[in-house]
Design a protein around this motif. Structure first.
Motif, PDB file in Angstrom:
ATOM      1  N   PHE A  64      -7.003   2.660   8.610  1.00 49.16           N
ATOM      2  CA  PHE A  64      -7.653   1.352   8.416  1.00 49.16           C
ATOM      3  C   PHE A  64      -6.701   0.230   8.823  1.00 49.16           C
ATOM      4  O   PHE A  64      -7.062  -0.674   9.570  1.00 49.16           O
ATOM      5  CB  PHE A  64      -8.078   1.213   6.948  1.00 49.16           C
ATOM      6  N   LEU A  65      -5.461   0.323   8.325  1.00 53.31           N
ATOM      7  CA  LEU A  65      -4.491  -0.726   8.652  1.00 53.31           C
ATOM      8  C   LEU A  65      -4.195  -0.764  10.143  1.00 53.31           C
ATOM      9  O   LEU A  65      -3.951  -1.815  10.714  1.00 53.31           O
ATOM     10  CB  LEU A  65      -3.194  -0.500   7.875  1.00 53.31           C
ATOM     11  N   LEU A 103       0.833  -1.204   0.000  1.00 56.42           N
ATOM     12  CA  LEU A 103       0.000   0.000   0.000  1.00 56.42           C
ATOM     13  C   LEU A 103       0.866   1.252   0.000  1.00 56.42           C
ATOM     14  O   LEU A 103       0.558   2.226  -0.688  1.00 56.42           O
ATOM     15  CB  LEU A 103      -0.927   0.004   1.217  1.00 56.42           C
ATOM     16  N   VAL A 110      -6.734  -2.806  11.700  1.00 56.93           N
ATOM     17  CA  VAL A 110      -6.452  -4.227  11.439  1.00 56.93           C
ATOM     18  C   VAL A 110      -5.342  -4.718  12.374  1.00 56.93           C
ATOM     19  O   VAL A 110      -5.430  -5.800  12.950  1.00 56.93           O
ATOM     20  CB  VAL A 110      -6.056  -4.440   9.963  1.00 56.93           C
ATOM     21  N   ILE A 133      -5.963   5.236   4.582  1.00 50.41           N
ATOM     22  CA  ILE A 133      -5.551   3.841   4.442  1.00 50.41           C
ATOM     23  C   ILE A 133      -4.806   3.355   5.676  1.00 50.41           C
ATOM     24  O   ILE A 133      -5.042   2.260   6.174  1.00 50.41           O
ATOM     25  CB  ILE A 133      -4.690   3.671   3.178  1.00 50.41           C
TER      26      ILE A 133
END
Lengths: 289, 526
Positions: free
Chosen positions: A90-91, A52, A94, A87
């Motif tokens: 979001f990671l 990413l 996770v 992004i």
């Protein structure tokens, strides 16, 4: 440069990186599921984070090339940072989930029994990561690009996470069933670290953080060589995407004519641009002393 | 912005989400269920708790993983010494009993007797209780109780939840070592022949398909008697025995010969094909126990729920039937009352057969039986005949059991739009809008009506809604005859009043039916 092919090799570093990471995500994800290793799956997510980062960089390059329009007169450079922040948040979630679930598995005492194919996945990942690191360092040294070498050393940490996973799998094989989730937690920690760093960096760029002092000093040194300048009043810089923007205020004698002033501006812009290896926008203001 | 630029990160993010889901799944999965995991054999190895040991039955040793070698005997003795004992005899609850006890289906086991002075009796468990939970785990098979007890040892206290007279009660039971009297090693009972406890059958084409086997080698296990040597060593229904002590098995006869030649207590290695994997399972041959005593049943509600399937009349097995047929208590299934016509007649179904499952789907009641039969074009039927379990295969219509086609129907039919009126049309009630769908008779599921015109070799499909007004639809379209499955008398009367010829009770695909009609092999209703 040692060989003719070195330049070609250096240009391929980015592509090799993307291809290698995609390959690793697939192999580690598959091996992790088939071999029932939580650590290896977490490592696949880690590779996704690396991929990413590269993709965001490519997007950034493309967006920066887009010209400014009436609505956004300063261009679209900062869109990259917004994308990056979304992004990575979001990671980050996770990563937290990986750690939480890993802890849950350990606390509840569930036995994860990875099979040896998972270990092969980890070994494969270590090998690919190391090869990519070697290529970057070699190419970076040959074409004399310190930034490429620095990036290579940064990405070497990817190897460590794979090593941790390998230790976890072997440990689980030896009977310490908590080792595999423990490795997953370690990888989750690495993902959190990457995310935190990237979010911080992107946020700083959004806030128009000044470029490195070295760059400013370098510009100052170059400007002093320009004729008819008394001194440098102020240098401000910021990054818009891949473009560097500088606001330079110079002290000049008051008796100069307008055309002479314009010449000084041209010279100064030329001097700054020649010292930069990136696309640079320079605004020069003159102040009489 | 460029489309491919967005697709890149989106793909990777989806990838991450999938990986995260996989991560959770791997973390939660039970390692004992792993294919190719380390110790699935151990999980299968279970020895009967003492409650299940019948007098006259050889006590079997549990199947330890191969490689323990000569130390096995000592290990077993130790294991038996520690085997805890609850002291109840349980039977599984069938549908009738479940209604009687007001239990939801598939919950609990029925306590059919409690051993005197056993831990269960001391704790207060009584005959007639429905045992719902054992050590906080729900139980609905006696194997589950055994599995729970296996990991316990004498002196452990477990909580047992029972339902008595509609009320839930819980008891704490302190497990004890089984009294020696309960374990009888029947060295004297030699009259009965050597016994494995598994019913076996040769494999035919339909079984091969249903059990997803690669070839027809070996013999398939159709039933494993509980607490027999076969069940102790972990054999299961659907396993294919390929080798007996290294010798390839061709058919049932050969394997039976081997078993009969063996000695009780002799350990043999069976090579078994299960889920495409070969495993070697050690099994100790035993002797057939004498028939266990019949336990009187609670007065059941004797309602016969009847139905038909492939040419035979069937009804739900009532507890009375269980007694009459000499089946073990708690047997549930569908009993065959009458075999009337092919294909059931030619396939060899007999009156009194009890169908317990179809393609592995249990059929304890008529509802599930109907659902199971509806979905099948070919089926492996698990049935009990006398004291034997066997697989009866029902080939798809138009095929033999060996997988060869009986006849090929006329496939030249082409579909056309429904244009009227054409003379001499035949209608078929069909489960689907194609010619290879099966003939239907159930008006409740809205069958399709297929109109076949023999003069132009064409067919047209009417909308499903047309079936709601069947008679009108047929009259409008100039239909002279109707081919269908079993339809109700009311429908028959309505159709007859309109002068239609009815060919009912037809089983198979529409194409077969058309073929039979063309060759005048269908018989009209009087």
């Amino acid at each position: 440069m040692k060989y003719k092919a070195c330049e070609k090799c250096a240009r391929s570093v980015g592509k090799v990186n993307v291809a290698g990471n995609i390959l690793m995500i697939i192999v580690k994800g598959y091996m992790g599921v088939v071999g029932r290793s939580t650590g290896l799956i977490a490592d696949a997510i880690h590779s996704s984070a690396d991929l990413l980062a590269t993709i965001i960089m490519i997007i950034g390059l493309n967006i920066s090339d887009r010209e400014q329009d009436d609505q956004y007169p300063y261009g679209y450079g900062k869109a990259e940072y917004i994308v990056a922040i979304i992004i990575y948040i979001f990671l980050f979630i996770v990563g937290i989930y990986i750690i939480y679930h890993g802890l849950l598995v350990i606390i509840e005492g569930r036995e994860i029994r990875p099979c040896l194919s998972a270990a092969w996945g980890a070994i494969f990942s270590i090998a690919i990561n190391e090869l990519m690191f070697r290529q970057s360092v070699c190419a970076g040294t040959q074409i004399n690009s310190p930034s490429m070498v620095a990036k290579a050393w940064e990405s070497r940490s990817d190897v460590y996470s794979s090593v941790a996973v390998l230790i976890g799998i072997i440990g689980a094989k030896m009977g310490f069933h908590f080792m595999d989730p423990l490795a997953a937690i370690a990888v989750g920690g690495i993902i959190l670290k990457i995310c935190a760093e990237m979010v911080k960096e992107s946020a700083c760029q959004l806030m128009d953080q000044a470029p490195d002092e070295e760059i400013i000093d370098n510009i100052a040194k170059n400007l002093e060589k320009v004729n008819n300048i008394f001194g440098i009043k102020n240098i401000r810089g910021r990054e818009i995407g891949r473009i560097l923007e500088f606001d330079i205020s110079l002290n000049v004698p008051e008796y100069l004519t307008v055309s002479q002033g314009e010449q000084i501006k041209k010279d100064a812009i030329e001097a700054v641009r020649s010292s930069m290896d990136r696309k640079t926008v320079v605004y020069v203001k003159l102040f009489s002393v | 912005m460029n489309k491919s630029l967005i697709m890149g990160p989106v793909t990777v993010i989806i990838c991450v989400i999938i990986l995260a889901m996989m991560y959770e799944w791997v973390g939660n999965v039970n390692p004992n269920t792993l294919v190719g995991g380390e110790t699935p054999e151990l999980a299968l190895a279970q020895f009967p708790t003492n409650t299940e040991i019948q007098p006259g039955q050889l006590v079997n040793n549990p199947s330890f993983p191969i490689g323990i070698g000569n130390g096995q005997i000592q290990l077993i003795n130790q294991a038996q010494a520690q085997a805890p004992y609850l002291g109840v005899r349980v039977t599984e609850i069938n549908a009738a009993l479940a209604t009687e006890l007001k239990l939801p289906p598939k919950t609990g086991v029925y306590v059919s007797s409690v051993y005197p002075k056993s831990p269960a009796e001391k704790a207060g468990i009584q005959t007639g209780d429905a045992l719902l939970k054992c050590d906080h785990k729900p139980v609905n098979q006696r194997e589950l109780i055994n599995r729970i007890l296996q990991v316990k040892k004498a002196g452990d206290v477990i909580k047992i939840l029972v339902q008595r007279n509609g009320r839930k009660k819980s008891f704490h039971v302190k497990l004890e070592t089984a009294p020696a009297g309960l374990i009888q090693i029947a060295a004297t009972a030699v009259a009965t022949p050597v016994w494995m406890g598994a019913d076996i059958q040769n494999i035919d084409a339909v079984m091969k398909m249903q059990f997803k086997l690669k070839d027809k080698k070996g013999v398939i296990i159709s039933h494993v008697t509980p607490s027999s040597p076969a069940s102790v060593s972990g054999l299961k229904t659907g396993d294919v025995i390929r080798r007996f002590d290294g010798t390839r098995i061709r058919d049932v006869k050969q394997l039976q010969g081997f078993i009969l030649k063996g000695q009780p207590g002799q350990q043999v290695q069976l090579t078994v094909l299960r889920n495409d994997n070969f495993t070697t399972i050690p099994i100790v041959l035993g002797q057939k126990p004498s028939q266990p005593d019949k336990i009187p049943f609670l007065g059941p509600a004797d309602i016969a729920i009847e139905g038909t399937w492939i040419g035979m009349d069937v009804s739900e097995l009532s507890p009375n039937d269980v007694g009459a047929l000499g089946l073990p208590d708690g047997t549930t299934g569908i009993v065959v009352n009458d075999v009337e016509s092919p294909p059931a007649l030619t396939l060899g179904f007999q009156t009194g057969d009890v169908i317990t499952s179809i393609n592995g789907v249990p059929t304890p009641d008529m509802k599930r039986f109907v659902t199971a039969t509806k979905q099948q074009t070919s089926a492996v039927v698990d049935l009990i005949r006398g004291n034997k379990h066997l697989f009866m295969t029902v080939p798809p219509p138009g095929f033999t059991r060996q997988g060869t086609k009986i006849h090929t129907g006329n496939t030249n039919f082409k579909q056309v739009a429904n244009m009227q009126p054409i003379h001499h049309r035949v209608a078929i009630l069909s489960s689907g809008p194609q010619l290879n769908a099966t003939v239907s008779g159930n008006m409740n599921v809205n069958p399709f009506i297929i109109l076949v015109d023999f003069s132009s070799q064409s067919y047209a499909v009417l909308d499903q809604s047309a079936a709601n007004a069947l008679v009108q639809a047929l009259k409008q379209n100039n239909v002279s005859a109707l081919i269908c499955g079993n339809i109700s008398q009311a429908t028959v009367n309505a159709l007859k009043a309109n002068g239609l010829i009815i060919y009912s009770g037809v089983v198979g695909t529409n194409l077969d039916a058309i073929h039979l009609y063309e060759t005048s092999k269908l018989w009209a209703m009087n």
